[in-house]
Design an enzyme around this catalytic site. Structure first.
Site, PDB file in Angstrom:
ATOM      1  N   GLY A  14      14.942  -4.584  -0.909  1.00 27.38           N
ATOM      2  CA  GLY A  14      16.194  -4.034  -0.287  1.00 27.38           C
ATOM      3  C   GLY A  14      17.223  -5.096  -0.745  1.00 27.38           C
ATOM      4  O   GLY A  14      18.288  -4.844  -0.743  1.00 27.38           O
ATOM      5  N   ASN A 102       2.113   2.357   6.719  1.00 27.59           N
ATOM      6  CA  ASN A 102       3.491   2.707   6.074  1.00 27.59           C
ATOM      7  C   ASN A 102       3.764   3.896   6.455  1.00 27.59           C
ATOM      8  O   ASN A 102       4.886   4.578   6.462  1.00 27.59           O
ATOM      9  CB  ASN A 102       3.480   2.387   4.409  1.00 27.59           C
ATOM     10  CG  ASN A 102       3.576   0.936   4.273  1.00 27.59           C
ATOM     11  OD1 ASN A 102       3.838  -0.018   5.078  1.00 27.59           O
ATOM     12  ND2 ASN A 102       3.519   0.594   2.999  1.00 27.59           N
ATOM     13  N   ASN A 127       5.271   1.923  -0.725  1.00 26.19           N
ATOM     14  CA  ASN A 127       3.923   2.254  -1.174  1.00 26.19           C
ATOM     15  C   ASN A 127       2.703   2.760  -0.095  1.00 26.19           C
ATOM     16  O   ASN A 127       3.101   2.428   0.983  1.00 26.19           O
ATOM     17  CB  ASN A 127       3.317   1.291  -1.999  1.00 26.19           C
ATOM     18  CG  ASN A 127       3.619   1.197  -3.438  1.00 26.19           C
ATOM     19  OD1 ASN A 127       3.592   2.092  -4.039  1.00 26.19           O
ATOM     20  ND2 ASN A 127       4.111  -0.016  -3.823  1.00 26.19           N
ATOM     21  N   HIS A 182       1.218   6.403  -8.983  1.00 22.12           N
ATOM     22  CA  HIS A 182       1.456   4.937  -8.960  1.00 22.12           C
ATOM     23  C   HIS A 182       0.421   4.160  -8.340  1.00 22.12           C
ATOM     24  O   HIS A 182       0.478   3.550  -7.405  1.00 22.12           O
ATOM     25  CB  HIS A 182       3.021   4.678  -8.298  1.00 22.12           C
ATOM     26  CG  HIS A 182       3.140   3.283  -8.147  1.00 22.12           C
ATOM     27  ND1 HIS A 182       3.361   2.767  -9.566  1.00 22.12           N
ATOM     28  CD2 HIS A 182       3.485   2.497  -7.334  1.00 22.12           C
ATOM     29  CE1 HIS A 182       3.869   1.682  -9.404  1.00 22.12           C
ATOM     30  NE2 HIS A 182       4.023   1.413  -8.028  1.00 22.12           N
TER      31      HIS A 182
HETATM   32  N1  APR Z   1      13.179   0.637   9.478  1.00 17.27           N
HETATM   33  C1  APR Z   1      13.778  -0.125   8.603  1.00 17.27           C
HETATM   34  N2  APR Z   1      13.111  -1.254   7.909  1.00 17.27           N
HETATM   35  C2  APR Z   1      11.805  -1.403   8.241  1.00 17.27           C
HETATM   36  C3  APR Z   1      10.994  -0.710   9.220  1.00 17.27           C
HETATM   37  C4  APR Z   1      11.674   0.378   9.651  1.00 17.27           C
HETATM   38  N3  APR Z   1      11.237   1.488  10.605  1.00 17.27           N
HETATM   39  N4  APR Z   1       9.822  -0.994   9.204  1.00 17.27           N
HETATM   40  C5  APR Z   1       9.768  -2.069   8.349  1.00 17.27           C
HETATM   41  N5  APR Z   1      10.842  -2.386   7.677  1.00 17.27           N
HETATM   42  C6  APR Z   1      11.355  -3.378   6.874  1.00 17.27           C
HETATM   43  C7  APR Z   1      10.616  -4.709   7.205  1.00 17.27           C
HETATM   44  O1  APR Z   1      11.150  -5.530   8.249  1.00 17.27           O
HETATM   45  C8  APR Z   1      10.915  -5.515   5.655  1.00 17.27           C
HETATM   46  O2  APR Z   1      11.790  -6.235   5.910  1.00 17.27           O
HETATM   47  O3  APR Z   1      10.977  -3.085   5.560  1.00 17.27           O
HETATM   48  C9  APR Z   1      10.753  -4.308   4.830  1.00 17.27           C
HETATM   49  C10 APR Z   1      10.133  -4.578   3.666  1.00 17.27           C
HETATM   50  O4  APR Z   1      10.378  -5.633   3.032  1.00 17.27           O
HETATM   51  P1  APR Z   1       9.259  -6.396   2.361  1.00 17.27           P
HETATM   52  O5  APR Z   1       8.061  -6.700   3.152  1.00 17.27           O
HETATM   53  O6  APR Z   1       9.722  -7.772   1.771  1.00 17.27           O
HETATM   54  O7  APR Z   1       8.542  -5.735   1.277  1.00 17.27           O
HETATM   55  P2  APR Z   1       9.214  -5.234  -0.312  1.00 17.27           P
HETATM   56  O8  APR Z   1       8.610  -6.380  -1.189  1.00 17.27           O
HETATM   57  O9  APR Z   1      10.440  -5.023  -0.169  1.00 17.27           O
HETATM   58  O10 APR Z   1       8.315  -3.994  -0.624  1.00 17.27           O
HETATM   59  C11 APR Z   1       8.776  -2.655   0.395  1.00 17.27           C
HETATM   60  O11 APR Z   1       8.213  -1.158  -1.479  1.00 17.27           O
HETATM   61  O12 APR Z   1       6.998  -1.682  -3.657  1.00 17.27           O
HETATM   62  C12 APR Z   1       6.731  -1.218  -2.240  1.00 17.27           C
HETATM   63  O13 APR Z   1       4.692  -1.952  -1.413  1.00 17.27           O
HETATM   64  C13 APR Z   1       5.732  -2.084  -1.373  1.00 17.27           C
HETATM   65  O14 APR Z   1       5.758  -0.745   0.385  1.00 17.27           O
HETATM   66  C14 APR Z   1       6.580  -1.868   0.002  1.00 17.27           C
HETATM   67  C15 APR Z   1       7.787  -1.622   0.037  1.00 17.27           C
END
Ligand code: APR
Length: 317
Positions: A14, A102, A127, A182
Site C-alpha cells: 500500500g 486473510n 493472498n 497464483h
Molecule cells: N483494513 C485495512 N487494512 C488492514 C486490515 C483491515 N481490516 N487488516 C489488516 N490491514 C493492513 C495491516 O494493518 C497492514 O498494514 O494491511 C496491511 C498489510 O501490509 P503488510 O503487512 O506490509 O503486507 P504487504 O506486504 O503489503 O502485503 C499485503 O498482499 O501480496 C499480498 O501476501 C500479501 O496478503 C498480503 C498482502
C-alpha cells in the site's frame, strides 16, 4: 487523470502504491485505509505529502483508520492482509495457508467497499490471491468486469525477467505470460514466450527454460526467504498500476488478469489468471490462447487447486 484511487492496507504494498500514484500523478485524490497503529495510514500519507514539493506534485492524499475516506473512489486496490513471512525455523507458509486469517480481513474490506465505494473498479492483491478476490466478489456482488485480481502481471514479469537475463537481451524484448492460479501450480506458457517475436527456444536452451519456469513458480517464496520478514512489495504494486492505467486510459491492453471465468477455458464461477483485454469497461474480453496439451493439463491442475481453496472459502461462510 483519475479522480480518486483508494488503497486498502497501508503496509508495504500500500505504501509503494500511494507513493507511486503521486509520483506518476495518476490521480487527483488518493485515500489510504489501514487499521494499524495510532494511525499508520495517516502517517504514511503525511510522509508522502511532505515529499510533494520535491516531487513537484499537488495530489490530495488522505490516510485514516476508517473506510469512509473511500467515498467517491473510481478504483479501490486491496492490499489488506497478512503477507507470507519466514518462520524462525527457516520455512515459510504457502499463500493458501494465509486463507483463514486473510478471509476475515477481506470481509471487512468488502463491507467498507459496499458502504463507501460501491461500483468502483476493484483490484485485489491480498493472498491467497484467487480465493480472496473470489470472496470479495461474493461479498460485494461487483460487476465481474470491474473486479479482478493482480497476479498474472507480476508472475509474467518475473518470467520475462529471468528469460531476459538468460538470453542476455533487454526485458523489453521478451514477451511472456503466466496463467492459472497464483500459487505453486501457476503455468508459465512457453509456447507463447517470444524474444523479439521469435520462439524463446532460439535463445535459451530447453533445460534452462525448465529451470526458469520452476524459478518463476517459486519466485514469491525466493523473495520471502531473502527478506526474512514479509514478502515482495515493489513488483506487486507496480504490476497493479499497469492494470489501473490500462483501464483508466482505455488502453485496450491485453494483460494476464485474475478474472471471473464463465465458461472460458472450460471454467465456470472461479477467478483464474487468464489474458484479458483491459479498457474503460474493465475486463472487456477474455482472450483465448492455444495451449500445448502439456500446458492445458498444467492449467487444469492449477484450476483444481484454485477450486479447492475456493471450496474452503465457501465453507467459511
Ligand atoms: N483494513 C485495512 N487494512 C488492514 C486490515 C483491515 N481490516 N487488516 C489488516 N490491514 C493492513 C495491516 O494493518 C497492514 O498494514 O494491511 C496491511 C498489510 O501490509 P503488510 O503487512 O506490509 O503486507 P504487504 O506486504 O503489503 O502485503 C499485503 O498482499 O501480496 C499480498 O501476501 C500479501 O496478503 C498480503 C498482502
Amino acid at each position: 487523470m483519475i479522480n480518486k484511487i483508494g488503497i486498502v492496507g497501508g503496509g508495504n504494498i500500500g505504501g509503494v502504491l500511494a507513493a507511486e500514484i503521486v509520483s506518476r500523478r495518476l490521480a487527483r485524490n488518493v485515500a489510504l485505509v489501514d487499521v494499524k497503529g495510532p494511525d499508520l495510514a495517516a502517517g504514511k500519507c503525511l510522509d508522502i505529502a511532505e515529499a510533494m514539493p520535491v516531487y513537484g506534485r499537488d495530489v490530495n492524499i488522505v490516510g485514516a483508520k476508517t473506510y469512509d475516506i473511500l467515498a467517491g473512489c473510481d478504483f479501490v486496490i486491496n492490499t489488506a492482509g497478512v503477507p507470507r513471512a519466514m518462520r524462525p525455523d527457516g520455512t515459510f507458509p504457502s499463500r493458501e495457508e494465509l486463507l483463514a486469517i486473510n478471509l476475515k480481513i477481506t470481509d471487512l474490506v468488502a463491507d467498507g467497499i459496499n458502504k463507501f465505494a460501491p461500483g468502483a473498479f476493484i483490484i485485489s492483491i491480498a493472498n491467497p490471491l484467487d480465493a480472496i478476490v473470489y470472496r470479495l466478489f461474493k461479498k460485494t456482488k461487483a460487476n465481474p468486469a470491474r473486479i479482478m485480481g493482480m497476479a498474472g502481471v507480476l508472475d509474467s514479469a518475473r518470467y520475462k525477467y529471468f528469460v531476459a537475463e538468460a538470453a542476455g537481451v533487454s526485458v523489453e524484448n521478451v514477451e511472456a505470460v503466466v496463467l492459472g492460479g497464483h500459487g505453486d501450480t501457476m503455468v508459465p506458457i512457453r509456447s507463447a514466450c517470444r524474444i523479439y517475436g521469435l520462439p524463446v527456444e532460439q535463445f535459451v536452451p530447453a533445460k534452462k527454460l525448465d529451470a526458469i519456469e520452476d524459478r518463476t513458480r517459486n519466485a514469491g517464496g525466493e523473495v520471502v526467504k531473502l527478506l526474512g520478514s514479509g514478502s515482495a512489495f515493489v513488483s506487486p504494486a507496480i504490476s497493479a498500476l499497469e492494470m489501473v492505467e490500462a483501464i483508466a486510459f482505455d488502453k485496450k491492453k491485453i494483460v494476464p488478469v485474475c478474472a471471473l471465468l464463465q465458461g472460458e477455458y472450460s471454467v465456470k464461477g472461479l477467478f483464474v489468471g487468464v489474458p484479458a483485454l483491459l479498457g474503460a469497461g474493465g475486463i472487456e474480453k477474455i482472450i483465448k490462447i492455444k495451449l500445448t496439451p502439456e500446458e492445458a493439463a498444467a492449467l487444469k491442475k492449477s484450476v483444481a487447486s484454485v477450486k479447492k481453496t475456493c471450496a474452503e472459502v465457501d465453507a467459511a461462510k
